[in-house]
Design a protein around this motif. Structure first.
Motif, PDB file in Angstrom:
ATOM      1  N   ALA A 266      30.672 -19.722 -10.436  1.00 28.87           N
ATOM      2  CA  ALA A 266      31.484 -19.669 -11.846  1.00 28.87           C
ATOM      3  C   ALA A 266      30.975 -18.542 -12.792  1.00 28.87           C
ATOM      4  O   ALA A 266      29.675 -18.431 -12.825  1.00 28.87           O
ATOM      5  N   VAL A 267      31.793 -17.608 -12.905  1.00 29.68           N
ATOM      6  CA  VAL A 267      31.464 -16.440 -13.672  1.00 29.68           C
ATOM      7  C   VAL A 267      32.044 -16.728 -14.890  1.00 29.68           C
ATOM      8  O   VAL A 267      33.183 -16.625 -15.027  1.00 29.68           O
ATOM      9  N   PRO A 268      31.065 -16.612 -15.738  1.00 30.18           N
ATOM     10  CA  PRO A 268      31.319 -16.954 -17.550  1.00 30.18           C
ATOM     11  C   PRO A 268      32.489 -15.849 -17.904  1.00 30.18           C
ATOM     12  O   PRO A 268      32.445 -14.691 -17.608  1.00 30.18           O
ATOM     13  N   ILE A 269      33.192 -16.480 -18.705  1.00 28.33           N
ATOM     14  CA  ILE A 269      34.212 -15.747 -19.546  1.00 28.33           C
ATOM     15  C   ILE A 269      33.488 -15.690 -21.130  1.00 28.33           C
ATOM     16  O   ILE A 269      33.679 -16.669 -21.644  1.00 28.33           O
ATOM     17  N   PRO A 270      33.249 -14.418 -21.752  1.00 30.21           N
ATOM     18  CA  PRO A 270      32.802 -14.501 -23.013  1.00 30.21           C
ATOM     19  C   PRO A 270      33.751 -15.102 -23.974  1.00 30.21           C
ATOM     20  O   PRO A 270      34.868 -14.540 -23.874  1.00 30.21           O
ATOM     21  N   ASP A 271      33.117 -15.961 -25.057  1.00 26.65           N
ATOM     22  CA  ASP A 271      33.805 -16.449 -25.974  1.00 26.65           C
ATOM     23  C   ASP A 271      35.331 -16.890 -25.702  1.00 26.65           C
ATOM     24  O   ASP A 271      36.245 -16.523 -26.211  1.00 26.65           O
ATOM     25  N   ASN A 272      35.484 -17.649 -24.615  1.00 27.41           N
ATOM     26  CA  ASN A 272      36.646 -18.196 -24.187  1.00 27.41           C
ATOM     27  C   ASN A 272      36.637 -19.541 -23.847  1.00 27.41           C
ATOM     28  O   ASN A 272      35.683 -20.157 -23.331  1.00 27.41           O
ATOM     29  N   PRO A 273      37.475 -20.518 -24.347  1.00 24.78           N
ATOM     30  CA  PRO A 273      37.424 -21.974 -24.076  1.00 24.78           C
ATOM     31  C   PRO A 273      37.514 -22.498 -22.741  1.00 24.78           C
ATOM     32  O   PRO A 273      36.993 -23.495 -22.319  1.00 24.78           O
ATOM     33  N   LEU A 274      37.950 -21.520 -21.734  1.00 25.11           N
ATOM     34  CA  LEU A 274      37.965 -21.899 -20.305  1.00 25.11           C
ATOM     35  C   LEU A 274      36.599 -21.849 -19.570  1.00 25.11           C
ATOM     36  O   LEU A 274      36.351 -22.589 -18.629  1.00 25.11           O
ATOM     37  N   GLY A 275      35.744 -21.078 -20.365  1.00 28.96           N
ATOM     38  CA  GLY A 275      34.297 -21.071 -19.945  1.00 28.96           C
ATOM     39  C   GLY A 275      33.976 -20.188 -18.788  1.00 28.96           C
ATOM     40  O   GLY A 275      33.046 -19.226 -19.073  1.00 28.96           O
ATOM     41  N   HIS A 276      34.645 -20.065 -17.732  1.00 26.80           N
ATOM     42  CA  HIS A 276      34.163 -19.424 -16.596  1.00 26.80           C
ATOM     43  C   HIS A 276      35.653 -19.129 -15.467  1.00 26.80           C
ATOM     44  O   HIS A 276      36.481 -19.859 -15.722  1.00 26.80           O
ATOM     45  N   THR A 277      35.475 -18.152 -14.796  1.00 26.46           N
ATOM     46  CA  THR A 277      36.306 -18.045 -13.651  1.00 26.46           C
ATOM     47  C   THR A 277      35.784 -18.527 -12.397  1.00 26.46           C
ATOM     48  O   THR A 277      34.553 -18.030 -12.134  1.00 26.46           O
ATOM     49  N   LEU A 278      36.482 -19.248 -11.735  1.00 28.37           N
ATOM     50  CA  LEU A 278      35.958 -19.718 -10.144  1.00 28.37           C
ATOM     51  C   LEU A 278      36.157 -18.490  -9.384  1.00 28.37           C
ATOM     52  O   LEU A 278      37.343 -18.228  -8.903  1.00 28.37           O
ATOM     53  N   VAL A 279      35.054 -17.617  -9.109  1.00 28.39           N
ATOM     54  CA  VAL A 279      35.181 -16.746  -8.252  1.00 28.39           C
ATOM     55  C   VAL A 279      34.983 -16.973  -6.574  1.00 28.39           C
ATOM     56  O   VAL A 279      33.789 -17.532  -6.567  1.00 28.39           O
ATOM     57  N   HIS A 280      35.924 -17.006  -5.725  1.00 28.03           N
ATOM     58  CA  HIS A 280      35.530 -17.366  -4.428  1.00 28.03           C
ATOM     59  C   HIS A 280      35.226 -16.373  -3.381  1.00 28.03           C
ATOM     60  O   HIS A 280      35.565 -15.296  -3.571  1.00 28.03           O
ATOM     61  N   VAL A 281      34.303 -16.869  -2.695  1.00 28.72           N
ATOM     62  CA  VAL A 281      33.645 -15.774  -1.496  1.00 28.72           C
ATOM     63  C   VAL A 281      34.187 -16.343  -0.244  1.00 28.72           C
ATOM     64  O   VAL A 281      34.104 -17.815   0.295  1.00 28.72           O
ATOM     65  N   LEU A 282      34.612 -15.559   0.661  1.00 36.18           N
ATOM     66  CA  LEU A 282      35.177 -15.928   1.987  1.00 36.18           C
ATOM     67  C   LEU A 282      34.528 -15.149   2.775  1.00 36.18           C
ATOM     68  O   LEU A 282      34.703 -13.992   2.850  1.00 36.18           O
ATOM     69  N   GLU A 283      34.020 -15.724   3.786  1.00 32.24           N
ATOM     70  CA  GLU A 283      33.116 -15.038   4.937  1.00 32.24           C
ATOM     71  C   GLU A 283      34.092 -14.728   6.022  1.00 32.24           C
ATOM     72  O   GLU A 283      35.115 -15.335   6.155  1.00 32.24           O
ATOM     73  N   THR A 284      33.845 -13.402   6.675  1.00 35.42           N
ATOM     74  CA  THR A 284      34.440 -12.941   7.327  1.00 35.42           C
ATOM     75  C   THR A 284      33.740 -11.993   8.584  1.00 35.42           C
ATOM     76  O   THR A 284      32.496 -11.757   8.337  1.00 35.42           O
ATOM     77  N   ASP A 285      34.212 -12.017   9.586  1.00 33.69           N
ATOM     78  CA  ASP A 285      33.687 -11.042  10.790  1.00 33.69           C
ATOM     79  C   ASP A 285      32.974  -9.771  10.401  1.00 33.69           C
ATOM     80  O   ASP A 285      32.294  -9.141  11.052  1.00 33.69           O
ATOM     81  N   ARG A 286      33.528  -9.192   9.229  1.00 36.17           N
ATOM     82  CA  ARG A 286      33.226  -7.838   8.842  1.00 36.17           C
ATOM     83  C   ARG A 286      32.653  -7.816   7.346  1.00 36.17           C
ATOM     84  O   ARG A 286      32.179  -6.766   6.943  1.00 36.17           O
TER      85      ARG A 286
END
Length: 345
Positions: free
Chosen positions: A15-35
């Motif tokens: 959860a990465v916050p969005i300043p001064d926004n009612p949405l609150g945050h963006t869900l940044v997804h992390v995907l593991e790969t072989d590289r």
């Protein structure tokens, strides 16, 4: 502590916050790969957001410097904002659909004043009152035009091609083009068995296209140099049907929370917009400008309480619905009206 969820199978959300926004945050997804790990979106370009992203990656057992790439679902600043800083810190590539990359390029290369001049003209043609136009005139006169549309995001160096598997070692992730919220919005379909063995066809990183409790903004695709009459709402409705047919087991959106029932949620959103279109057509029994139509539409608060910038966005959404009605032959512009008014057919 960072808000991190392990979705299993080499997938996390931060959860990465969005300043001064009612949405609150963006869900940044992390995907593991072989590289190495790949981000799906990055969050808003803000010091607190950067710290949250870095702390979240540490909680996932990795770090900014280890990132291999960034997949951007669409160009909006709460998704693409930190991409440049991530690339600078890690050397990661950045990939985006060509239509949204063109928006980023246009934003970076626009001459000062072009966007404000265009916006003033569009709003005036939509029937915006002088009190709404006055701040824009003042900003242009004061030479503040280069402050709009906001920031100078990173230019992607790779293209996300719809229908193709992305070049991610050890993973099967396919791009699905879902225009509507932006012209180049993509969802990313992880074509792998669900780690909890839920029935369905893998998982979907849906960006802003499909959210569990919000209907995303669908406004006009703006380009000062292109007079093509687009139909963003038609694009969005078609995209919802395309996503519903995937039959995914779970949706991992960029806001709110993970959820199941993608086809049912898509059907709800289609029904919502069809109901709104019917209501707007009824309002057009008497000719209205797009601005007047926006004033009468139902929003999450009364029109008088909608902030200045959000009114501009609301008018864009009203115009997107008008274009859909016109394309269906259910409304038409009144000949000779200025600013242009529309009436039901």
């Amino acid at each position: 502590m960072p808000h991190v969820i392990d979705h299993r199978g080499g997938v996390w959300s931060i959860a990465v916050p969005i300043p001064d926004n009612p949405l609150g945050h963006t869900l940044v997804h992390v995907l593991e790969t072989d590289r190495g790990p790949v981000l799906i979106d990055t969050g808003w370009d803000d010091p607190d957001s950067w710290e949250a992203l870095a702390a979240g990656l540490t909680a996932c057992g990795t770090g900014i410097a280890e990132l291999h790439g960034v997949l951007v679902t669409h160009h909006h600043p709460d998704h693409h904002g930190l991409s440049a800083r991530v690339r600078e810190a890690s050397g990661a590539w950045i990939a985006m659909h060509a239509a949204d990359t063109e928006v980023v390029r246009r934003t970076r290369e626009a001459e000062p004043g072009v966007w404000l001049t265009y916006l003033i003209g569009k709003l005036a043609a939509a029937g915006a009152p002088e009190e709404h136009l006055a701040p824009l005139h003042a900003a242009r006169a004061a030479g503040h035009a280069d402050a709009l549309p906001g920031n100078r995001p990173a230019l992607p160096d790779r293209e996300i091609v719809p229908g193709e598997l992305l070049d991610l070692a050890g993973r099967r992730l396919r791009a699905v083009w879902t225009p509507g919220h932006t012209p180049g919005h993509v969802c990313l379909h992880l074509e792998e068995a669900h780690p909890a063995a839920r029935p369905g066809n893998g998982r979907l990183f849906s960006g802003d296209h499909l959210l569990p409790g919000i209907s995303p903004h669908v406004g006009l695709y703006e380009d000062p140099d292109d007079a093509t009459v687009t139909d963003p709402l038609g694009d969005y409705l078609d995209s919802l049907e395309r996503i519903a047919r995937l039959g995914v087991a779970e949706v991992l959106p960029a806001h709110q929370h993970a959820f199941t029932g993608a086809a049912e949620r898509a059907a709800e959103l289609i029904a919502h917009h069809e109901e709104r279109l019917a209501g707007l057509r009824a309002l057009l029994a008497a000719p209205l400008t797009p601005w007047q139509l926006a004033e009468t539409m139902t929003w999450n608060r009364p029109w008088e309480e909608i902030p200045y910038g959000s009114r501009t966005i609301a008018v864009s959404e009203a115009e997107a619905h008008l274009r859909r009605l016109v394309k269906r032959g259910l409304a038409e512009p009144v000949p000779g009206s200025e600013p242009v008014t529309y009436r039901a057919v």
